[in-house]
Design a protein around this motif. Structure first.
Motif, PDB file in Angstrom:
ATOM      1  N   HIS A 208      39.135  38.250  31.473  1.00  0.00           N
ATOM      2  CA  HIS A 208      39.142  37.006  31.098  1.00  0.00           C
ATOM      3  C   HIS A 208      39.159  36.254  32.351  1.00  0.00           C
TER       4      HIS A 208
ATOM      5  N   GLY B 121      36.053  33.620  32.274  1.00  0.00           N
ATOM      6  CA  GLY B 121      36.582  32.097  32.364  1.00  0.00           C
ATOM      7  C   GLY B 121      35.698  31.689  33.184  1.00  0.00           C
TER       8      GLY B 121
ATOM      9  N   ASP C 232      39.117  28.473  27.109  1.00  0.00           N
ATOM     10  CA  ASP C 232      39.788  29.794  27.800  1.00  0.00           C
ATOM     11  C   ASP C 232      39.393  30.785  26.809  1.00  0.00           C
TER      12      ASP C 232
END
Length: 645
Positions: free
Chosen positions: A457, A461, A518
């Motif tokens: 992530h 991101g 996100d």
């Protein structure tokens, strides 16, 4: 005596022409229909002329041109050497006072001439059309000469391959099969090796090596992908194939000089080649068997079973072909030798396995690293999805981030296509400062590995990742003349925005929302909208999907008065139909509170047998008619009670 020898040579030529000349005539007519006549027909009709493209001659049915180039030379070569497959004819031909070298060159030259004539005649017709008619505006002499050279090169190479295999076998059917095995073997063998390497080594990047094998290792596939209006042949590859063609010519000549004429009905006429054929077939079947059971079960025990079963099948088939009988048990020692060799190879693989799988280059040795969910390593726009660019990290912080993720991916269990959780496919290529590359590919789950999930992530991101993987960042605003805004789930609604200022505001809002998004937040998949970016580039299609979390985009749409037509409100829905998984029970829902609850818990599709299909009846707007789903546990209690009645 010299005149007698000359007469015999003339008769051989005439015999060959009578035997296979018809194939050359058909080849000429086929090329004439595909190219000159098709071009004339299109040009003579004002309606079709309007859509004629300018460019190379492979614009016109390239697949058929390629197919004829790899079949006509094979048929020609097989027919010219057919006498080698029949004992009486072979004895008669070789009893004549003509050297084998002379026979070989007579047949080969006749074959080359019969291929050259139809291709050259069509090239001359095309040059005439280009020089003396208005059709010349659509292609030039360079295009014709390029087409002529490519066609002759491929046809001659395939003919030489056919002559080579003709010297190996004494059976007509095997001659045909062996020719295509020969020209496809390098690519096919490489693909089988690559596929099986991915089984034996975790992280082995199949796509990275498969493209090379498919497009370069076989002349059949290499020319197929280059039968385009603007072919891009590598001089290195063409030189390799030219040298290979010369070697095939020399090898066929040597084999013919040493061929035993009585071996007219044997699959492989040279004893020293039979073990090569036997072990080659056994090896290929072994790899096919192992990969098949890997795909079916993902269990290494089944892979070993596939290797054993496949190799046994291949050995039996090879022996049956060589001996023309299914009684092949007498040669079991050959299989035992192969099995022992296979065991040694697997042991050796196991010794280097850990070193390969755990190798992560030192950060100090890395120039840059490619990171993506698939293999799009090239920056050539021809091979890229419009608006998507390959992502390369060059700064030390991001390189360390990828190395950390790589370390976690090595230890993570491999996930397959049936996994329904949060899964990722990751492709990594390290470019080292010494010019070498280290490539790895992984498919893993994020559900049971918090550290891997965090690293994934963090990369997803980053703005660099978002810029590379979202087309809206990779297209110039001036190229976008309109935006088609759509609601494409529960109801079908579309509005086209052409106002320049509003188009620019929408694009900037979407960019800002993507930057703020996100990756850890799951998208509201059933409330998805999309922007189709209409550009001046005819063949490129750009789009952006978004949901209600894109606050800036929603705000721009609301200010423009477009959002109400896109969003689905409960008052837009007159009723909902729920149908059980077996489609044996249907319930109609009209209560607004229940409708709102169901809207908030929709998913696209569920495989759970206690789930329900959801169909909407709208008061305004047009329904997409696509069935969505809802899990039983997510239903309102009132609906559960109604379903249980």
């Amino acid at each position: 005596m010299p005149s007698k020898t000359s007469s015999i040579k003339k008769q051989i030529i005439l015999h060959d022409v009578r035997q296979v000349g018809w194939l050359s005539v058909l080849y000429f007519l086929a090329l004439l229909l595909i190219l000159p006549l098709q071009i004339i027909i299109q040009y003579s009709n004002p309606q079709t002329r309007e859509y004629m493209e300018k460019g190379g001659l492979f614009l016109y049915i390239p697949d058929l041109q390629w197919l004829m180039s790899i079949t006509v030379p094979v048929l020609l070569g097989i027919l010219l050497l057919r006498y080698l497959h029949k004992k009486q004819v072979s004895d008669f031909i070789h009893s004549m006072p003509v050297k084998r070298s002379s026979l070989y060159h007579h047949h080969l030259v006749v074959g080359l001439v019969l291929l050259f004539i139809p291709i050259m005649l069509n090239a001359l017709i095309l040059l005439g059309l280009q020089a003396f008619t208005g059709i010349g505006d659509y292609f030039n002499a360079t295009h014709v000469l390029s087409w002529l050279g490519i066609m002759l090169f491929l046809n001659i190479f395939i003919l030489l391959a056919t002559f080579f295999t003709g010297m190996i076998t004494g059976l007509f059917s095997m001659h045909f099969v062996l020719t295509y095995i020969l020209v496809l073997l390098p690519a096919g063998l490489a693909l089988l090796l690559i596929a099986n390497m991915s089984i034996l080594f975790v992280g082995y990047p199949v796509e990275y090596y498969a493209d090379l094998a498919i497009f370069k290792f076989s002349p059949v596939s290499y020319f197929f992908v280059n039968f385009t209006p603007e072919p891009e042949f590598s001089w290195i590859m063409m030189s390799v194939y030219a040298v290979a063609g010369v070697l095939l010519y020399v090898a066929a000549y040597w084999l013919y000089a040493h061929r035993r004429m009585e071996a007219t009905s044997q699959a492989i006429v040279y004893p020293f080649m039979r073990p090569v054929f036997r072990n080659g077939v056994t090896f290929c079947f072994m790899m096919v068997g192992g990969y098949y059971f890997h795909v079916m079960s993902s269990s290494f025990a089944w892979v070993i079973f596939g290797y054993i079963a496949g190799s046994l099948m291949g050995f039996i088939i090879a022996e049956a072909i060589l001996n023309k009988t299914w009684r092949v048990y007498s040669n079991y020692k050959s299989y035992l030798i192969f099995a022992v060799s296979l065991a040694v190879v697997l042991i050796a693989v196991n010794l280097v396995k850990e070193n390969y799988e755990n190798r992560i280059p030192s950060a100090d040795n890395i120039e840059k690293v490619y990171f993506g969910d698939s293999y799009i390593y090239t920056e050539d726009p021809e091979y890229l999805e419009p608006g998507i660019k390959p992502l390369f990290f060059t700064d030390k912080q991001n390189i360390e981030l990828v190395r950390d993720l790589h370390e976690q991916a090595i230890a993570a269990p491999r996930a397959d296509d049936w996994y329904e959780g949060d899964m990722r496919s990751t492709f990594i290529v390290y470019e080292l400062k010494n010019g070498k590359k280290v490539a790895r590919s992984y498919t893993y789950s994020l559900d049971d590995n918090p550290e891997l999930k965090s690293l994934q992530h963090e990369i997803e991101g980053s703005n660099l990742y978002k810029y590379a993987n979202n087309s809206v960042f990779n297209i110039a605003l001036n190229d976008i003349y309109a935006v088609d805004v759509q609601s494409n789930n529960i109801k079908q609604s579309s509005t086209t925005v052409t106002d320049r200022e509003l188009v620019d505001r929408l694009i900037e809002a979407v960019k800002k929302d993507i930057e703020l998004a996100d990756p850890q937040e799951s998208l509201e998949e059933v409330e998805t909208y999309s922007l189709d970016l209409l550009t001046n580039k005819d063949q490129d299609y750009y789009y952006v999907e978004f949901d209600n979390s894109y606050k800036n985009t929603i705000e721009v749409l609301q200010e423009a008065g477009l959002y109400d037509d896109l969003k689905v409100y409960t008052e837009d829905i007159s009723s909902i139909q729920l149908e059980n998984y077996e489609r044996s029970n249907t319930v109609t829902i009209e209560d607004q509170e229940d409708i709102k609850h169901i809207l908030d818990h929709l998913i696209y599709y569920s495989e759970n047998e206690d789930s329900y299909f959801v169909t909407f009846n709208l008061n305004r707007g047009r329904s997409m008619q696509d069935e969505l789903s809802i899990e039983y546990d997510d239903l309102p209690e009132s609906i559960k009670n109604q379903l249980e009645e």
